[in-house]
Design a protein around this motif. Structure first.
Motif, mmCIF file in Angstrom:
data_model
loop_
_atom_site.group_PDB
_atom_site.id
_atom_site.type_symbol
_atom_site.label_atom_id
_atom_site.label_comp_id
_atom_site.label_asym_id
_atom_site.label_seq_id
_atom_site.Cartn_x
_atom_site.Cartn_y
_atom_site.Cartn_z
ATOM 1 N N THR A 1 -4.760 -1.047 -1.280
ATOM 2 C CA THR A 1 -3.856 -0.229 -2.088
ATOM 3 C C THR A 1 -4.575 1.024 -2.581
ATOM 4 O O THR A 1 -4.039 2.139 -2.513
ATOM 5 C CB THR A 1 -3.341 -1.045 -3.290
ATOM 6 O OG1 THR A 1 -2.538 -2.122 -2.814
ATOM 7 C CG2 THR A 1 -2.502 -0.172 -4.218
ATOM 8 N N ALA B 1 2.529 1.614 -3.382
ATOM 9 C CA ALA B 1 1.537 2.025 -4.379
ATOM 10 C C ALA B 1 1.242 3.520 -4.275
ATOM 11 O O ALA B 1 1.124 4.216 -5.294
ATOM 12 C CB ALA B 1 0.262 1.209 -4.212
ATOM 13 N N ARG C 1 -5.614 -5.338 -2.952
ATOM 14 C CA ARG C 1 -5.709 -4.290 -3.968
ATOM 15 C C ARG C 1 -6.661 -3.171 -3.511
ATOM 16 O O ARG C 1 -6.415 -1.993 -3.796
ATOM 17 C CB ARG C 1 -6.164 -4.886 -5.295
ATOM 18 C CG ARG C 1 -5.118 -5.791 -5.948
ATOM 19 C CD ARG C 1 -5.653 -6.366 -7.254
ATOM 20 N NE ARG C 1 -4.661 -7.176 -7.939
ATOM 21 C CZ ARG C 1 -4.470 -8.467 -7.712
ATOM 22 N NH1 ARG C 1 -5.208 -9.094 -6.809
ATOM 23 N NH2 ARG C 1 -3.551 -9.146 -8.375
ATOM 24 N N ALA D 1 0.822 -1.209 0.000
ATOM 25 C CA ALA D 1 0.000 0.000 0.000
ATOM 26 C C ALA D 1 0.856 1.258 0.000
ATOM 27 O O ALA D 1 0.582 2.221 -0.731
ATOM 28 C CB ALA D 1 -0.930 -0.007 1.216
#
Length: 289
Positions: free
Chosen positions: A252, A61, A249, A58
């Motif tokens: 993220t 990202a 995801r 995270a």
């Protein structure tokens, strides 16, 4: 010997980072972001569903999203499979066959899969500069700062930082966007960088400057990237989990969008898992802000 099973630990907080010896200031127009060795092979030693890996991905990202918004080139390193004994050299003695024995784990973590405008370098040794065009690329781009994140801190990240310094690049290691064999190794890496070859910085401090306002087109493009849907038909009212989106995801996206000024939570997205519902939530958050 092979890489051991690695423990989960808490990434350092900004107040935990060591004091830097130099006062270099990060400048996006001078920088390159290096995402170091974030392949499934190296991450799987932390175990399944590792909170450390989830937070690391995270943070990286968010860092990548910021750098892209500021025109900072993003470069990845990744070891190849089918390395010959000559190519692998003394790494065999130190670590065994590595990816040769686990070719199914060669990919970079899906949540951070390189995009079409990113560069992926073949990684042969600890330092990303060894047997690679990294220095030449940075000189050609007119960039003299290198920002490092990824794994493992006291091995490849530290070696790359030291060599970057010796090639006269101002070097920044993002203290909460690297992971290591242990908190002790992590701390040693940061203290060495801060005192010998670079600047240690937290992701939030490096990102710092306000980012552009988030748009629906950006949201859809980012979602498409995470679910590997490039140019194909996409139903904005379909449950995104049916497209393969998972909790890592989603986390993220939460972290990335917070860096873009959208205070949205994991539960908000998980309870409304369609693009149209997400954008409605984001619009409300932006209006409130």
């Amino acid at each position: 010997m092979a890489i051991p099973r690695l423990p989960t630990y808490s990434l350092p907080r900004p107040e935990d980072l060591p004091k830097n010896k130099v006062g270099w200031t990060f400048a996006p127009e001078r920088a390159v972001l290096l995402v170091h060795d974030l392949q499934d092979y190296f991450l799987h030693f932390f175990g399944e569903e590792s909170p450390l890996v989830a937070q690391l991905l995270a943070n990286v990202a968010a860092l990548r999203a910021f750098c892209k918004s500021r025109g900072v080139p993003v470069v990845y390193t990744a070891q190849p499979i089918d390395q010959s004994p000559k190519d692998r050299g003394l790494l065999n003695d130190m670590w065994g066959p590595g990816l040769n024995a686990h070719p199914q784990l060669k990919e970079i973590a899906a949540a951070l899969a390189p995009e079409s405008d990113d560069t992926v370098l073949v990684k042969w040794r600890y330092s990303a500069f060894q047997r690679s065009p990294l220095e030449a690329m940075m000189r050609e781009w007119g960039r003299d700062q290198l920002v490092i994140c990824g794994v493992y801190g006291h091995i490849g990240c530290l070696t790359t930082a030291l060599e970057s310094f010796m090639r006269d690049f101002e070097t920044f290691v993002v203290g909460d966007a690297i992971a290591d064999f242990s908190p002790e190794d992590h701390d040693m890496t940061l203290r060495y960088v801060a005192g010998r070859c670079g600047v240690v910085v937290a992701a939030d401090a490096l990102i710092g400057a306000p980012a552009p306002r988030l748009t629906r087109a950006q949201v859809e493009a980012r979602v498409r990237t995470l679910i590997s849907l490039d140019g194909e038909a996409f139903d904005p009212n379909e449950n995104l989990m049916n497209y393969g989106l998972d909790s890592i995801r989603v986390m993220t996206l939460v972290t990335e969008w917070r860096k873009l000024g959208v205070e949205i939570g994991f539960v908000d997205l998980a309870d409304n898992p369609t693009l149209d519902r997400w954008w409605a939530l984001i619009e409300r958050k932006l209006a409130a802000a």
